[in-house]
Scaffold this motif. Structure first.
Motif, PDB file in Angstrom:
ATOM      1  N   ASP A 130       0.807  -1.219   0.000  1.00 13.99           N
ATOM      2  CA  ASP A 130       0.000   0.000   0.000  1.00 13.99           C
ATOM      3  C   ASP A 130       0.843   1.273   0.000  1.00 13.99           C
ATOM      4  OD1 ASP A 130      -2.247  -1.605   0.033  1.00 13.99           O
ATOM      5  OD2 ASP A 130      -2.648  -1.315   2.177  1.00 13.99           O
ATOM      6  N   LEU A 131       2.004   1.245   0.667  1.00 18.42           N
ATOM      7  CA  LEU A 131       2.813   2.453   0.810  1.00 18.42           C
ATOM      8  C   LEU A 131       3.857   2.638  -0.294  1.00 18.42           C
ATOM      9  CD1 LEU A 131       3.415   2.495   4.674  1.00 18.42           C
ATOM     10  CD2 LEU A 131       1.752   3.822   3.347  1.00 18.42           C
ATOM     11  N   ALA A 132       4.270   1.556  -0.930  1.00 19.86           N
ATOM     12  CA  ALA A 132       5.330   1.623  -1.947  1.00 19.86           C
ATOM     13  C   ALA A 132       4.750   1.705  -3.360  1.00 19.86           C
ATOM     14  CB  ALA A 132       6.226   0.382  -1.833  1.00 19.86           C
ATOM     15  N   LEU A 133       5.591   2.118  -4.309  1.00 18.09           N
ATOM     16  CA  LEU A 133       5.190   2.105  -5.722  1.00 18.09           C
ATOM     17  C   LEU A 133       5.039   0.678  -6.222  1.00 18.09           C
ATOM     18  CD1 LEU A 133       7.637   4.794  -7.160  1.00 18.09           C
ATOM     19  CD2 LEU A 133       5.178   5.065  -6.732  1.00 18.09           C
ATOM     20  N   ASP A 134       5.908  -0.211  -5.723  1.00 18.67           N
ATOM     21  CA  ASP A 134       5.934  -1.587  -6.175  1.00 18.67           C
ATOM     22  C   ASP A 134       6.729  -2.394  -5.155  1.00 18.67           C
ATOM     23  OD1 ASP A 134       5.566  -3.796  -7.843  1.00 18.67           O
ATOM     24  OD2 ASP A 134       7.237  -3.284  -9.162  1.00 18.67           O
ATOM     25  N   ILE A 135       6.432  -3.684  -5.050  1.00 17.39           N
ATOM     26  CA  ILE A 135       7.213  -4.587  -4.211  1.00 17.39           C
ATOM     27  C   ILE A 135       7.414  -5.899  -4.952  1.00 17.39           C
ATOM     28  CG2 ILE A 135       6.455  -3.561  -2.028  1.00 17.39           C
ATOM     29  CD1 ILE A 135       4.592  -5.941  -1.631  1.00 17.39           C
ATOM     30  N   GLY A 136       8.426  -6.638  -4.548  1.00 19.76           N
ATOM     31  CA  GLY A 136       8.700  -7.936  -5.142  1.00 19.76           C
ATOM     32  C   GLY A 136       9.707  -8.675  -4.284  1.00 19.76           C
ATOM     33  N   TRP A 137      10.101  -9.854  -4.771  1.00 15.89           N
ATOM     34  CA  TRP A 137      11.105 -10.623  -4.037  1.00 15.89           C
ATOM     35  C   TRP A 137      11.871 -11.515  -4.993  1.00 15.89           C
ATOM     36  CZ3 TRP A 137      11.383 -16.006  -2.746  1.00 15.89           C
ATOM     37  CH2 TRP A 137      10.356 -16.776  -3.282  1.00 15.89           C
ATOM     38  N   TYR A 138      13.058 -11.926  -4.541  1.00 16.79           N
ATOM     39  CA  TYR A 138      13.896 -12.824  -5.324  1.00 16.79           C
ATOM     40  C   TYR A 138      14.864 -13.529  -4.383  1.00 16.79           C
ATOM     41  CZ  TYR A 138      17.496  -9.192  -4.973  1.00 16.79           C
ATOM     42  OH  TYR A 138      18.411  -8.283  -4.503  1.00 16.79           O
ATOM     43  N   VAL A 139      15.458 -14.596  -4.884  1.00 11.08           N
ATOM     44  CA  VAL A 139      16.471 -15.331  -4.135  1.00 11.08           C
ATOM     45  C   VAL A 139      17.804 -15.128  -4.834  1.00 11.08           C
ATOM     46  CG1 VAL A 139      17.276 -17.635  -3.444  1.00 11.08           C
ATOM     47  CG2 VAL A 139      14.846 -17.053  -3.270  1.00 11.08           C
ATOM     48  N   ASP A 140      18.827 -14.869  -4.036  1.00  7.94           N
ATOM     49  CA  ASP A 140      20.185 -14.722  -4.549  1.00  7.94           C
ATOM     50  C   ASP A 140      21.102 -15.524  -3.631  1.00  7.94           C
ATOM     51  OD1 ASP A 140      22.418 -13.924  -5.965  1.00  7.94           O
ATOM     52  OD2 ASP A 140      22.516 -11.941  -5.046  1.00  7.94           O
ATOM     53  N   GLY A 141      21.576 -16.661  -4.107  1.00  5.25           N
ATOM     54  CA  GLY A 141      22.422 -17.525  -3.285  1.00  5.25           C
ATOM     55  C   GLY A 141      21.651 -18.069  -2.099  1.00  5.25           C
ATOM     56  N   ASP A 142      22.145 -17.817  -0.901  1.00  5.76           N
ATOM     57  CA  ASP A 142      21.519 -18.298   0.329  1.00  5.76           C
ATOM     58  C   ASP A 142      20.603 -17.263   0.970  1.00  5.76           C
ATOM     59  OD1 ASP A 142      22.779 -20.742   0.102  1.00  5.76           O
ATOM     60  OD2 ASP A 142      24.501 -20.129   1.317  1.00  5.76           O
ATOM     61  N   ALA A 143      20.245 -16.221   0.237  1.00  5.72           N
ATOM     62  CA  ALA A 143      19.432 -15.148   0.818  1.00  5.72           C
ATOM     63  C   ALA A 143      18.166 -14.897   0.007  1.00  5.72           C
ATOM     64  CB  ALA A 143      20.243 -13.860   0.906  1.00  5.72           C
ATOM     65  N   LYS A 144      17.087 -14.642   0.739  1.00  4.07           N
ATOM     66  CA  LYS A 144      15.825 -14.197   0.137  1.00  4.07           C
ATOM     67  C   LYS A 144      15.772 -12.690   0.327  1.00  4.07           C
ATOM     68  CE  LYS A 144      12.156 -14.592   2.565  1.00  4.07           C
ATOM     69  NZ  LYS A 144      11.879 -15.663   3.469  1.00  4.07           N
ATOM     70  N   HIS A 145      15.418 -11.958  -0.727  1.00  6.34           N
ATOM     71  CA  HIS A 145      15.327 -10.502  -0.690  1.00  6.34           C
ATOM     72  C   HIS A 145      13.889 -10.086  -0.965  1.00  6.34           C
ATOM     73  CE1 HIS A 145      19.733  -9.705  -1.049  1.00  6.34           C
ATOM     74  NE2 HIS A 145      19.688 -10.952  -1.517  1.00  6.34           N
ATOM     75  N   VAL A 146      13.360  -9.205  -0.147  1.00  6.90           N
ATOM     76  CA  VAL A 146      12.071  -8.567  -0.401  1.00  6.90           C
ATOM     77  C   VAL A 146      12.382  -7.083  -0.591  1.00  6.90           C
ATOM     78  CG1 VAL A 146       9.757  -8.074   0.465  1.00  6.90           C
ATOM     79  CG2 VAL A 146      10.853 -10.263   1.019  1.00  6.90           C
ATOM     80  N   TRP A 147      11.896  -6.499  -1.678  1.00  7.66           N
ATOM     81  CA  TRP A 147      12.222  -5.116  -1.980  1.00  7.66           C
ATOM     82  C   TRP A 147      10.968  -4.289  -2.208  1.00  7.66           C
ATOM     83  CZ3 TRP A 147      10.336  -3.473  -6.598  1.00  7.66           C
ATOM     84  CH2 TRP A 147      10.087  -4.434  -7.575  1.00  7.66           C
ATOM     85  N   ALA A 148      11.138  -2.979  -2.058  1.00  4.85           N
ATOM     86  CA  ALA A 148      10.055  -2.020  -2.286  1.00  4.85           C
ATOM     87  C   ALA A 148      10.654  -0.778  -2.942  1.00  4.85           C
ATOM     88  CB  ALA A 148       9.377  -1.653  -0.974  1.00  4.85           C
ATOM     89  N   ARG A 149       9.887  -0.179  -3.875  1.00  5.94           N
ATOM     90  CA  ARG A 149      10.323   1.023  -4.580  1.00  5.94           C
ATOM     91  C   ARG A 149       9.507   2.238  -4.094  1.00  5.94           C
ATOM     92  NH1 ARG A 149       9.265   1.998  -9.812  1.00  5.94           N
ATOM     93  NH2 ARG A 149       7.386   0.747  -9.857  1.00  5.94           N
ATOM     94  N   PHE A 150      10.195   3.385  -3.993  1.00  6.09           N
ATOM     95  CA  PHE A 150       9.570   4.641  -3.575  1.00  6.09           C
ATOM     96  C   PHE A 150      10.096   5.767  -4.449  1.00  6.09           C
ATOM     97  CE2 PHE A 150       9.967   1.836   0.015  1.00  6.09           C
ATOM     98  CZ  PHE A 150       8.726   1.906   0.635  1.00  6.09           C
ATOM     99  N   PRO A 151       9.285   6.782  -4.718  1.00  3.11           N
ATOM    100  CA  PRO A 151       9.799   7.900  -5.515  1.00  3.11           C
ATOM    101  C   PRO A 151      10.776   8.744  -4.698  1.00  3.11           C
ATOM    102  CG  PRO A 151       7.611   8.417  -4.691  1.00  3.11           C
ATOM    103  CD  PRO A 151       7.900   6.985  -4.306  1.00  3.11           C
ATOM    104  N   VAL A 152      11.774   9.305  -5.375  1.00  2.00           N
ATOM    105  CA  VAL A 152      12.626  10.298  -4.723  1.00  2.00           C
ATOM    106  C   VAL A 152      11.814  11.593  -4.724  1.00  2.00           C
ATOM    107  CG1 VAL A 152      14.730  11.668  -4.923  1.00  2.00           C
ATOM    108  CG2 VAL A 152      14.784   9.207  -5.399  1.00  2.00           C
ATOM    109  N   PRO A 153      11.597  12.185  -3.555  1.00  2.00           N
ATOM    110  CA  PRO A 153      10.784  13.419  -3.513  1.00  2.00           C
ATOM    111  C   PRO A 153      11.427  14.536  -4.322  1.00  2.00           C
ATOM    112  CG  PRO A 153      11.142  12.550  -1.305  1.00  2.00           C
ATOM    113  CD  PRO A 153      12.023  11.773  -2.230  1.00  2.00           C
ATOM    114  N   GLU A 154      10.579  15.321  -4.971  1.00  2.00           N
ATOM    115  CA  GLU A 154      11.083  16.480  -5.706  1.00  2.00           C
ATOM    116  C   GLU A 154      11.508  17.535  -4.721  1.00  2.00           C
ATOM    117  OE1 GLU A 154       8.424  17.874  -8.715  1.00  2.00           O
ATOM    118  OE2 GLU A 154       7.950  15.852  -9.368  1.00  2.00           O
ATOM    119  N   VAL A 155      12.596  18.221  -5.066  1.00  2.00           N
ATOM    120  CA  VAL A 155      13.145  19.236  -4.158  1.00  2.00           C
ATOM    121  C   VAL A 155      12.528  20.575  -4.424  1.00  2.00           C
ATOM    122  CG1 VAL A 155      15.252  20.332  -3.339  1.00  2.00           C
ATOM    123  CG2 VAL A 155      15.298  17.984  -4.120  1.00  2.00           C
TER     124      VAL A 155
END
Length: 155
Positions: A130-155
Motif C-alpha cells: 500500500d505504501l510503496a510504488l511496487d514490491i517484489g522478491w527474489y532469491v540470490d544464493g543463500d538469501a531471500k530478498h524482499v524489496w520495495a520502490r519509492f519515488p525520490v521526492p522532488e526538491v
C-alpha cells in the motif's frame, strides 16, 4: 485457492518474483540481529533519507516516513520468520529509492496474510504494498530478498 471463514474460495494474493530496478547505487546498509534494533533502524533510515532525525507523530504522506515504516515491517517479518542476521539496504536510482531486506531463509517465500482478524498481525507485506510504488522478491544464493520502490521526492 483458500477457503475463508465464509466458506467461499478466494485467491491468495502472491508477491511476484522479480528483481528491483537497476542500476542502483548504495545509500546505506544495516545488519539486524534482534527486534530491539528496529527502532534504531527506523530512525537511522529516516536520517539517511533526509539528514534529519525521525520526527514525532505520524507523517504517512511523506516518502521518508513511508520508507521507514516499510523497512520496519519487512525487517520484522525477516526477524520473525528467518534466522538472523537480517540485512537492510537502501539504494537509489535517478528517481527512486529501493529498499531491500534480506534474510537467510531462501526456501520460505513471502506470503500475504489473508483472512486474519484485526490485531492478529501479519499485515506487513500488505502495508508495504500500500505504501510503496511496487514490491517484489527474489532469491540470490543463500538469501531471500524482499524489496520495495519509492519515488525520490522532488526538491
Amino acid at each position: 485457492m483458500n477457503t475463508g471463514k465464509s466458506g467461499y474460495e478466494f485467491a491468495v494474493p502472491v508477491l511476484r518474483t522479480s528483481r528491483p530496478p537497476t542500476p542502483n547505487a548504495a545509500v546505506a546498509h544495516w545488519v539486524l540481529d534482534s527486534f530491539t534494533e528496529l527502532r534504531s533502524l527506523r530512525s537511522s533510515l529516516h536520517k539517511a533519507l533526509t539528514g534529519e532525525p525521525l520526527p514525532e507523530g505520524n507523517f504517512l504522506d511523506e516518502v521518508p516516513e513511508k520508507v521507514a515504516i516499510v523497512a520496519t515491517e519487512l525487517a520484522t517479518n525477516a526477524l520473525a520468520h528467518a534466522r538472523p542476521p537480517t540485512v537492510v539496504e537502501l539504494r537509489r536510482t535517478d528517481d527512486e529509492f529501493i529498499l531491500d531486506v534480506a534474510d537467510e531463509e531462501p526456501g520460505a517465500s513471502p506470503e500475504f496474510a489473508v483472512d486474519r482478524p484485526g490485531g492478529a498481525g501479519g499485515l506487513g507485506l500488505q502495508l508495504a504494498r500500500d505504501l510503496a510504488l511496487d514490491i517484489g522478491w527474489y532469491v540470490d544464493g543463500d538469501a531471500k530478498h524482499v524489496w520495495a520502490r519509492f519515488p525520490v521526492p522532488e526538491v
